[in-house]
Scaffold this motif. Structure first.
Motif, mmCIF file in Angstrom:
data_model
loop_
_atom_site.group_PDB
_atom_site.id
_atom_site.type_symbol
_atom_site.label_atom_id
_atom_site.label_comp_id
_atom_site.label_asym_id
_atom_site.label_seq_id
_atom_site.Cartn_x
_atom_site.Cartn_y
_atom_site.Cartn_z
ATOM 1 N N PRO A 102 -6.392 15.190 0.213
ATOM 2 C CA PRO A 102 -5.452 14.563 -0.723
ATOM 3 C C PRO A 102 -4.094 14.315 -0.090
ATOM 4 C CG PRO A 102 -5.638 16.903 -1.191
ATOM 5 C CD PRO A 102 -6.622 16.614 -0.092
ATOM 6 N N LEU A 103 -3.472 13.200 -0.478
ATOM 7 C CA LEU A 103 -2.140 12.827 -0.006
ATOM 8 C C LEU A 103 -1.200 12.683 -1.197
ATOM 9 C CD1 LEU A 103 -3.085 10.005 2.548
ATOM 10 C CD2 LEU A 103 -2.853 12.471 2.980
ATOM 11 N N ALA A 104 0.088 12.818 -0.939
ATOM 12 C CA ALA A 104 1.095 12.658 -1.987
ATOM 13 C C ALA A 104 1.104 11.222 -2.494
ATOM 14 C CB ALA A 104 2.479 13.025 -1.451
ATOM 15 N N VAL A 105 1.159 11.070 -3.815
ATOM 16 C CA VAL A 105 1.244 9.759 -4.442
ATOM 17 C C VAL A 105 2.708 9.414 -4.667
ATOM 18 C CG1 VAL A 105 0.594 8.382 -6.450
ATOM 19 C CG2 VAL A 105 -1.007 10.072 -5.534
ATOM 20 N N GLN A 106 3.114 8.216 -4.274
ATOM 21 C CA GLN A 106 4.499 7.794 -4.407
ATOM 22 C C GLN A 106 4.830 7.413 -5.856
ATOM 23 O OE1 GLN A 106 6.440 8.199 -1.525
ATOM 24 N NE2 GLN A 106 4.464 9.126 -1.009
ATOM 25 N N ALA A 107 6.094 7.233 -6.138
ATOM 26 C CA ALA A 107 6.537 6.953 -7.508
ATOM 27 C C ALA A 107 5.915 5.671 -8.056
ATOM 28 C CB ALA A 107 8.059 6.853 -7.556
ATOM 29 N N ASP A 108 5.612 4.702 -7.191
ATOM 30 C CA ASP A 108 5.022 3.441 -7.658
ATOM 31 C C ASP A 108 3.499 3.518 -7.760
ATOM 32 O OD1 ASP A 108 4.284 3.452 -4.991
ATOM 33 O OD2 ASP A 108 5.094 1.466 -4.537
ATOM 34 N N GLY A 109 2.917 4.680 -7.468
ATOM 35 C CA GLY A 109 1.482 4.859 -7.561
ATOM 36 C C GLY A 109 0.730 4.663 -6.260
ATOM 37 N N SER A 110 1.426 4.326 -5.191
ATOM 38 C CA SER A 110 0.774 4.034 -3.914
ATOM 39 C C SER A 110 0.700 5.277 -3.030
ATOM 40 C CB SER A 110 1.540 2.936 -3.171
ATOM 41 O OG SER A 110 2.816 3.421 -2.744
ATOM 42 N N LEU A 111 -0.096 5.164 -1.977
ATOM 43 C CA LEU A 111 -0.059 6.094 -0.853
ATOM 44 C C LEU A 111 0.671 5.411 0.287
ATOM 45 C CD1 LEU A 111 -3.773 7.354 -0.765
ATOM 46 C CD2 LEU A 111 -1.845 8.356 -2.014
ATOM 47 N N LEU A 112 1.507 6.150 1.001
ATOM 48 C CA LEU A 112 2.166 5.570 2.168
ATOM 49 C C LEU A 112 1.129 5.298 3.255
ATOM 50 C CD1 LEU A 112 5.388 7.770 2.457
ATOM 51 C CD2 LEU A 112 5.190 5.464 1.519
#
Length: 362
Positions: A102-112
Motif C-alpha cells: 500500500p502507498l499513501a493516497v494524496q489529497a486529490d485521490g491519486s498516488l504519486l
C-alpha cells in the motif's frame, strides 16, 4: 425513507424489472446464457476491451483481476485507502497469496508516480515480485483525470507491470469529466480505461442494478478469471435475470448520473448555508468539495450525537464514524446520492437540517 448510506441501496426501476422478467435464460457456467453473454459483449465493446465476465460483486471482480495477473508470492501496488486494500477482507492475501504494497493516497485521490516507481521491487529473491498496479476511480467520490490514468498505465507498461482499475464508480468519473470537457460519456469512459489490462465495473452502485459487477480485459485474462471464478464458488447458473438488470442499467441509467452529482452539490451548498447562518454549526462543521455523488463532512462529535438520532427519527439514514485529526475529534458523515433520491428528497433533507439548526439555537 431518505437513505444516504450508499448508492448500493437502490431498487430496480420499473423498466429494469420488466427487462429482468422477460430475460432469455441459459446456464452461464456452460456459457450459454444469451442475456449474460449480451451484457458481457456489449460492455466490452463500449469500454474498449476484448471480453468481459459477470460476477456477483465488485469485491469478487477485483479479486479475480488480482489473481489473474498475479501468482503466489507476487505483489500488487495499490493505495492505502483503496477498496482493494482496506475493504475487501484481505482476499488477495488470504486466497491468492498476493502481497499488497500500500502507498499513501494524496489529497486529490491519486498516488504519486514517484511513489509507485519507488515501490517496484528489484528482481531479488528477498522481495515479493512486483506484478500489478491498481488504481481506483472514483476514490471517495474524487475523480482521477484521463491524463493521470494514462500516466499510470504508461508507467506500469514501462516497468513490465500489469495495471487494473477498480472502477466501481468509473461511470461517475466519466460523467463528471464528459460534462466538463463536452464529450460523450462513453468516449470518456473508454479514454479512462485506455492502456489498462483490466477493469472492475460495479453495476449495483450508481447504475442501479440489484446485484453484480463486470470484469473486463483481454480474452486470455477473462479465460483465466472464469476458471478462478469457478474455484471461488462464483459460477452461477441462470444469471440472465441479473445480467438483464445490468444491461438495462448500462443502456438506460448512465446519463442520469449527472442528476446525482447535481443533488450532491445542492446538499453541500445547503449545509454551507446553514453553517453561515447558524452559530451551532460554526467551528463544528467541515465540508469536503463535491465532485460526483459523494459528500463527506466532519461534524463535532457532540453535535453529531444529536443530529444523527434526529435525522433517523425523521426517516433520514446516514453512515459515519469517529476519527481524530491533528488532535481534534470529529465525526465524519458520508452522504451518497443515487437514483432513489429525488430533488424533493434533497429539499426535504435540507428542510429538516434547517429545523434542527433552529432547535439548536432556541
Amino acid at each position: 425513507m431518505i437513505d444516504f448510506r450508499s448508492d448500493t441501496v437502490t431498487k430496480p426501476t420499473a423498466g429494469m424489472r420488466a427487462a429482468m422478467m422477460t430475460a432469455e435464460l441459459g446456464d452461464d457456467v456452460f456459457q450459454d446464457c444469451p442475456t449474460t453473454n449480451a451484457l458481457q459483449d456489449w460492455a466490452a465493446s463500449q469500454l474498449g476491451f476484448e471480453a468481459a465476465l459477470f460476477a456477483s460483486s465488485g469485491t469478487q471482480t477485483n479479486l479475480l483481476a488480482m489473481m489473474s495477473h498475479c501468482q503466489r508470492g507476487d505483489e500488487v501496488i495499490l493505495g492505502q485507502d483503496w477498496h482493494t486494500y482496506r475493504w475487501e477482507g484481505g482476499g488477495a492475501a488470504v486466497l491468492g497469496s498476493i502481497q499488497p504494497q500500500p502507498l499513501a493516497v494524496q489529497a486529490d485521490g491519486s498516488l504519486l508516480l514517484e511513489d509507485i516507481v519507488a515501490a517496484i521491487k528489484p528482481d531479488d529473491p528477498h522481495f515479493a515480485r512486483s506484478r500489478l498496479v491498481v488504481v481506483e476511480n472514483t476514490i471517495a467520490g474524487k475523480v482521477l483525470s484521463p491524463e493521470y490514468m494514462a500516466s499510470v498505465a504508461s508507467l506500469a507498461k514501462q516497468h513490465q507491470l500489469a495495471c487494473h482499475i477498480d472502477g466501481a464508480r468509473v461511470m461517475n468519473a466519466a460523467t463528471k469529466l464528459a460534462a466538463e470537457r463536452e464529450q460523450d460519456v462513453w468516449q470518456m469512459a473508454r479514454q479512462l480505461c485506455q492502456g489498462y489490462d483490466t477493469l472492475s465495473l460495479c453495476l449495483s452502485k450508481g447504475l442501479g442494478a440489484p446485484i453484480g459487477s463486470l470484469l473486463l480485459g483481454s480474452s486470455e485474462v477473462i479465460k483465466r478469471a472464469r476458471r478462478l471464478r469457478k474455484m471461488l464458488g462464483g459460477g452461477m447458473r441462470q444469471t440472465g435475470l441479473l445480467a438483464a438488470a445490468g444491461l438495462y442499467a448500462l443502456q438506460h441509467q448512465v446519463e442520469r448520473l449527472d442528476d446525482d452529482h447535481r443533488h450532491c452539490q445542492q446538499l453541500a451548498d445547503g449545509l454551507t448555508s446553514l453553517a453561515e447562518r447558524y452559530a451551532c454549526w460554526q467551528g463544528k462543521l467541515r465540508l469536503q468539495p463535491v465532485q460526483t455523488n459523494i459528500l463527506f463532512c466532519d461534524v463535532a462529535p457532540a453535535l453529531a450525537a444529536e443530529l444523527l438520532p434526529y435525522l433517523k427519527q425523521q426517516g433520514v439514514l446516514l453512515s459515519g464514524s469517529n476519527y481524530s485529526h491533528s488532535g481534534t475529534q470529529w465525526h465524519r458523515l458520508r452522504w451518497v446520492c443515487h437514483l432513489d433520491l429525488s430533488a424533493a428528497a434533497i429539499a426535504r433533507t435540507l428542510e429538516l437540517l434547517e429545523t434542527f439548526s433552529k432547535q439548536q439555537e432556541s
